[in-house]
Design a protein around this motif. Structure first.
Motif, mmCIF file in Angstrom:
data_model
loop_
_atom_site.group_PDB
_atom_site.id
_atom_site.type_symbol
_atom_site.label_atom_id
_atom_site.label_comp_id
_atom_site.label_asym_id
_atom_site.label_seq_id
_atom_site.Cartn_x
_atom_site.Cartn_y
_atom_site.Cartn_z
ATOM 1 N N ASP A 68 0.834 -1.205 0.000
ATOM 2 C CA ASP A 68 0.000 0.000 0.000
ATOM 3 C C ASP A 68 0.867 1.253 0.000
ATOM 4 O OD1 ASP A 68 -2.224 -1.523 0.032
ATOM 5 O OD2 ASP A 68 -2.860 -0.999 2.066
ATOM 6 N N ASP A 78 0.349 3.947 1.740
ATOM 7 C CA ASP A 78 0.217 4.774 2.939
ATOM 8 C C ASP A 78 1.155 4.368 4.072
ATOM 9 O OD1 ASP A 78 -0.946 2.415 3.591
ATOM 10 O OD2 ASP A 78 -2.916 3.227 4.049
ATOM 11 N N GLN A 126 1.306 1.733 5.681
ATOM 12 C CA GLN A 126 0.759 0.823 6.690
ATOM 13 C C GLN A 126 1.473 -0.523 6.611
ATOM 14 O OE1 GLN A 126 -3.714 1.251 6.168
ATOM 15 N NE2 GLN A 126 -3.472 1.212 8.374
ATOM 16 N N ARG A 152 1.361 -4.166 11.598
ATOM 17 C CA ARG A 152 0.762 -3.208 10.667
ATOM 18 C C ARG A 152 0.722 -1.844 11.331
ATOM 19 N NH1 ARG A 152 -1.899 -2.974 5.799
ATOM 20 N NH2 ARG A 152 -3.736 -1.648 5.651
ATOM 21 N N ARG A 173 -1.916 4.381 9.401
ATOM 22 C CA ARG A 173 -1.822 5.114 8.149
ATOM 23 C C ARG A 173 -0.956 6.341 8.407
ATOM 24 N NH1 ARG A 173 -3.780 7.076 3.532
ATOM 25 N NH2 ARG A 173 -4.819 5.430 2.388
#
Ligand code: UDP
Ligand code: MG
Length: 339
Positions: A100, A102, A104, A203, A206
């Motif tokens: 991703d 962002d 994350q 994880r 964001r």
């Protein structure tokens, strides 16, 4: 092992981007240094999924400055799963990593994924050990979703995994032969088979911007996952259909007996009313379920390209390796710019 395609790099990293202007430059910096530590032979493919902010401009500037990056810009917002699919079709590496934009998915984890791949695994998926900064609601819905889909689905979908994963070229070649449009890549890579293994990771929150997966999109995504990978809703409908037919046969028998053998057959209105309501209601539900499938058949039958590309940067003049899913989509981009 893993031979790359003719002059392709060792690693391709696909980054779908939708309105990520706030983070994209930081992402690029962190991703690049994580990759340089692994191998000099890599490419980063940024897929702009119809962003409405400065993301495309930032990405083409990034591409101009860094020969290891490529950039494709879709003609509009096609959705996360399709954007990733486009990236996979353009990737030429011996392994393809999905991540991703962002932050994350920490880029540093890619080294662990590559290590497992080099041990001979074809799919290395990153499995969330902890999720920071997600609302209870999101964690709870995600949990229910994974449990539900695993109950219903024909292929197991590993718990707590997103699309952050590494796939060997053999797997991406297989994916390109799966042209379905209601795509859930994590289930599709599971269906493919080969040797799969997980790597735990934490994880992160964001980094900036907001989630592009509001509840409505999450529900649609969950429904896609269930309906595209399972015929169980159809079977349940059939089962109930038989059950209620049997019940109504009994009901008819009862009504006939009352009518023929007794004289109390006038006040049967309640029963009729209830059964009409019940059957009517059930029919609506069943039609809805069937409609879900028909809707999907309809959209598959149209056979439209999954996505359209408006601009490509950093690719050689020849179009990317054609994949089944993308034959039509590979049509020369209208605004093709070579560098
Ligand atoms: N994304 C995309 N198209 C969309 C929605 C999201 O390409 O229509 C990208 C987004 O830029 C990000 C990734 O998909 O890189 C995951 O999206 P997001 O972080 O919003 O989802 P979440 O992490 O909240 O599940
Ligand atoms: Mg995110």
């Amino acid at each position: 092992m893993n031979t790359p395609v003719a002059n392709g790099p060792k690693l391709s990293v696909v980054v779908p981007c939708f309105n990520e202007a706030e983070v994209i430059e930081i992402t690029h910096g962190r991703l690049s240094s994580a990759l340089k530590a692994i191998t000099p032979s890599y490419e980063i493919i940024y897929v702009d999924d119809g962003s409405r902010d400065a993301t495309p401009e930032l990405l083409s500037a990034i591409q101009q400055a860094d020969p290891n990056t490529r950039f494709i810009r879709l003609s509009r917002n096609f959705g996360h799963q399709i954007a990733v699919t486009a990236g996979i079709e353009y990737a030429r590496g011996a392994a393809v990593v999905l991540i991703d934009a962002d932050l994350q998915d920490p880029p540093e984890v890619i080294a662990d994924l590559v290590a497992k791949w080099e041990q001979g695994y074809h799919v290395v998926y990153a499995q969330r050990a902890v999720r920071q900064g997600e609302s209870h609601f999101k964690l709870w819905t995600a949990r229910i979703f994974y449990r539900l889909i695993n109950r219903l689905s024909e292929v197991p979908i590993p718990l707590d995994t997103g699309d952050f994963r590494l796939m060997d070229r053999s797997v991406t070649t297989a994916l390109k032969r799966m042209p379905e449009r209601h795509r859930m890549l994590r289930a599709m890579t599971s269906w493919v088979g080969f040797r799969q293994v997980s790597v735990p990771y934490v994880r992160a929150e964001r980094f900036a911007g907001e989630s592009k997966y509001p509840l409505k999109k999450m529900i649609a995504f969950a429904l896609d996952g269930i309906v595209s990978f399972s015929a169980i809703p159809l079977k349940v409908v059939t089962f109930f259909g038989f059950g209620f037919s049997a019940l109504s046969a009994l009901g008819i028998l009862y009504a006939l007996m009352m009518r023929l053998l007794t004289d109390v057959w006038v006040p049967g209105w309640t029963l009729i009313f209830i059964s009409v309501m019940l059957v009517g209601g059930l029919q609506f539900i069943f039609l809805g379920v069937i409609g879900e499938y028909i809707g999907r058949i309809y959209s598959e039958a149209k056979g439209r390209p999954l996505y359209l590309v408006m601009q490509e940067l950093g690719f050689e003049p020849s179009p990317p390796e054609p994949g089944a899913a993308q034959t039509a989509a590979a049509a020369p981009a209208a605004d093709r710019q070579e560098v």
